[in-house]
Write an enzyme that holds these catalytic residues in place. Structure first.
Site, PDB file in Angstrom:
ATOM      1  CB  THR A  68      -0.860  -0.035   1.274  1.00 19.18           C
ATOM      2  OG1 THR A  68      -1.918  -0.944   1.067  1.00 19.18           O
ATOM      3  CG2 THR A  68      -1.440   1.306   1.653  1.00 19.18           C
ATOM      4  NE  ARG A 113     -10.374  -4.843   4.382  1.00 17.21           N
ATOM      5  CZ  ARG A 113      -9.220  -4.169   4.368  1.00 17.21           C
ATOM      6  NH1 ARG A 113      -8.888  -3.439   3.327  1.00 17.21           N
ATOM      7  NH2 ARG A 113      -8.411  -4.230   5.401  1.00 17.21           N
ATOM      8  CB  VAL A 114     -14.233  -0.007   3.237  1.00 16.77           C
ATOM      9  CG1 VAL A 114     -13.500   1.321   3.405  1.00 16.77           C
ATOM     10  CG2 VAL A 114     -15.166   0.052   2.035  1.00 16.77           C
ATOM     11  N   GLY A 115     -11.016  -0.785   3.996  1.00 16.62           N
ATOM     12  CA  GLY A 115      -9.994  -0.781   5.044  1.00 16.62           C
ATOM     13  C   GLY A 115      -9.878   0.566   5.724  1.00 16.62           C
ATOM     14  CG  ASP A 116      -6.079   1.347   7.360  1.00 14.77           C
ATOM     15  OD1 ASP A 116      -6.107   0.301   6.691  1.00 14.77           O
ATOM     16  OD2 ASP A 116      -5.086   2.088   7.409  1.00 14.77           O
ATOM     17  N   GLY A 145      -0.923  -1.243   6.817  1.00 15.56           N
ATOM     18  CA  GLY A 145      -0.977  -2.530   7.506  1.00 15.56           C
ATOM     19  C   GLY A 145      -2.398  -3.055   7.480  1.00 15.56           C
TER      20      GLY A 145
HETATM   21  N1  ASP Z   1      -4.194  -0.649   5.257  1.00 15.88           N
HETATM   22  C1  ASP Z   1      -4.548  -1.326   4.029  1.00 15.88           C
HETATM   23  C2  ASP Z   1      -5.892  -1.973   4.186  1.00 15.88           C
HETATM   24  O1  ASP Z   1      -6.148  -2.601   5.208  1.00 15.88           O
HETATM   25  C3  ASP Z   1      -3.563  -2.345   3.596  1.00 15.88           C
HETATM   26  C4  ASP Z   1      -2.107  -2.002   3.747  1.00 15.88           C
HETATM   27  O2  ASP Z   1      -1.750  -0.923   4.211  1.00 15.88           O
HETATM   28  O3  ASP Z   1      -1.282  -2.849   3.373  1.00 15.88           O
HETATM   29  O4  ASP Z   1      -6.673  -1.911   3.288  1.00 15.88           O
END
Ligand code: ASP
Length: 297
Positions: free
Chosen positions: A163, A191-194, A215
């Site tokens: 990312t 799905r939605v991440g941070d 992460g």
């Molecule tokens: N934070 C991102 C997510 O969970 C993934 C990543 O940073 O590798 O979508």
């Protein structure tokens, strides 16, 4: 160089995770290219917002990273991307979630910030907004690279990361933060991440600084990782102390956490912390003739 009221700072990361040896050079070179793109803008007197957008666009174009082209595939073998951007001068935010068919999600996030009354647009609605705003909508398969297709076919998780994120401090003392990602491998559709969530994936406030996290989003959002680092800055921590403190909270509250973050304070200090093996980064600070890059802090 012109005399500056504020030191200039540009820092990017290429994702907390384990970068396989064959991708080490690509990760470091990619971060250097991105930081250089942002730095050129800052040097010309451009804004932090333009710099972080430009840096992230370079990373979205680079197939080595999990953003734009080269995003990881979800459980249905599709790309769905999240991105977010924040202007520390105004606290304005723009973000997109679970979008397809856009080569530069970060620019769409910025357009959400500047051309809509909303802060986050998701999925089809975001794609319709993109088309209405004149963004080219490409077939989603054009975002899928052979490497990600092979990963999907073999179901090889384990190379989390890639990312991207960027922070900048400009000549006028403005800070900005930006994030872009294909999310996590084999995620459920929708799905939605941070990464598009202010306070979790990023934050920027001219009074204190800026933060971008990376992460496992399901870990990061539980503690509001970006906000934790901002809080530490408000309490007088340096950027490195803020990064360390935020990560310590995450590790205490989510023991199996996999994450990292970059932090910028308004004095021009930077911080890098991660509890994954790798976090590729590159930064360029006032007075330096070239960027500094590393796979691990
Ligand atoms: N934070 C991102 C997510 O969970 C993934 C990543 O940073 O590798 O979508």
């Amino acid at each position: 160089m012109q005399s500056t009221d504020s030191p200039l700072v540009m820092i990017v990361h290429g994702g907390a995770g384990n970068v396989w040896p064959q991708y080490h050079t690509a990760a470091v070179d990619g971060c250097e290219n991105a930081v250089s793109a942002g730095w050129q803008i800052l040097q010309r007197g451009g804004t932090a917002l333009d710099a972080v957008e430009a840096a992230v666009r370079v990373l979205e174009d680079d197939e080595a990273f999990n953003a734009g082209i080269g995003s990881v595939l979800n459980a249905q073998g599709e790309v769905e991307m999240d991105a977010g951007i924040m202007d520390g001068a105004t606290l304005h935010i723009g973000a997109v979630a679970a979008i397809r068919g856009v080569a530069h999600p970060i620019s769409l996030a910025r357009r959400v910030m500047e051309a809509s009354v909303h802060h986050i647009l998701a999925a089809e609605g975001a794609e319709r907004f993109a088309a209405a705003q004149g963004f080219t909508i490409i077939p989603n398969r054009q975002l899928i690279t052979d490497r990600r297709r092979r990963q999907y076919e073999k179901r090889v998780a384990g190379q989390e990361g890639d990312t991207v994120g960027a922070l900048a401090l400009d000549i006028a003392g403005n800070v900005a933060a930006a994030n872009s990602t294909g999310g996590v491998f084999y995620k459920l559709a929708g799905r939605v991440g941070d990464s598009p969530l202010a306070g979790a994936g990023f934050y920027a406030d001219n009074r204190w600084g800026a933060v971008a996290t990376t992460g496992q989003g399901e870990h990061i959002m539980r503690v509001g990782l970006a906000w934790r680092a901002m809080q530490a800055l408000e309490e007088g921590a340096t950027a490195q102390e803020a990064a360390d403190r935020a990560l310590a909270v995450l590790q205490e509250r989510v023991p199996d956490a996999r994450a990292g973050l970059i932090v910028l304070d308004r004095a021009g200090g930077i911080g890098i912390a991660h509890c994954t093996r790798d976090l590729p980064t590159a930064y360029w600070l006032s007075g330096a003739g070239r960027p500094v890059s590393a796979l691990r802090a």
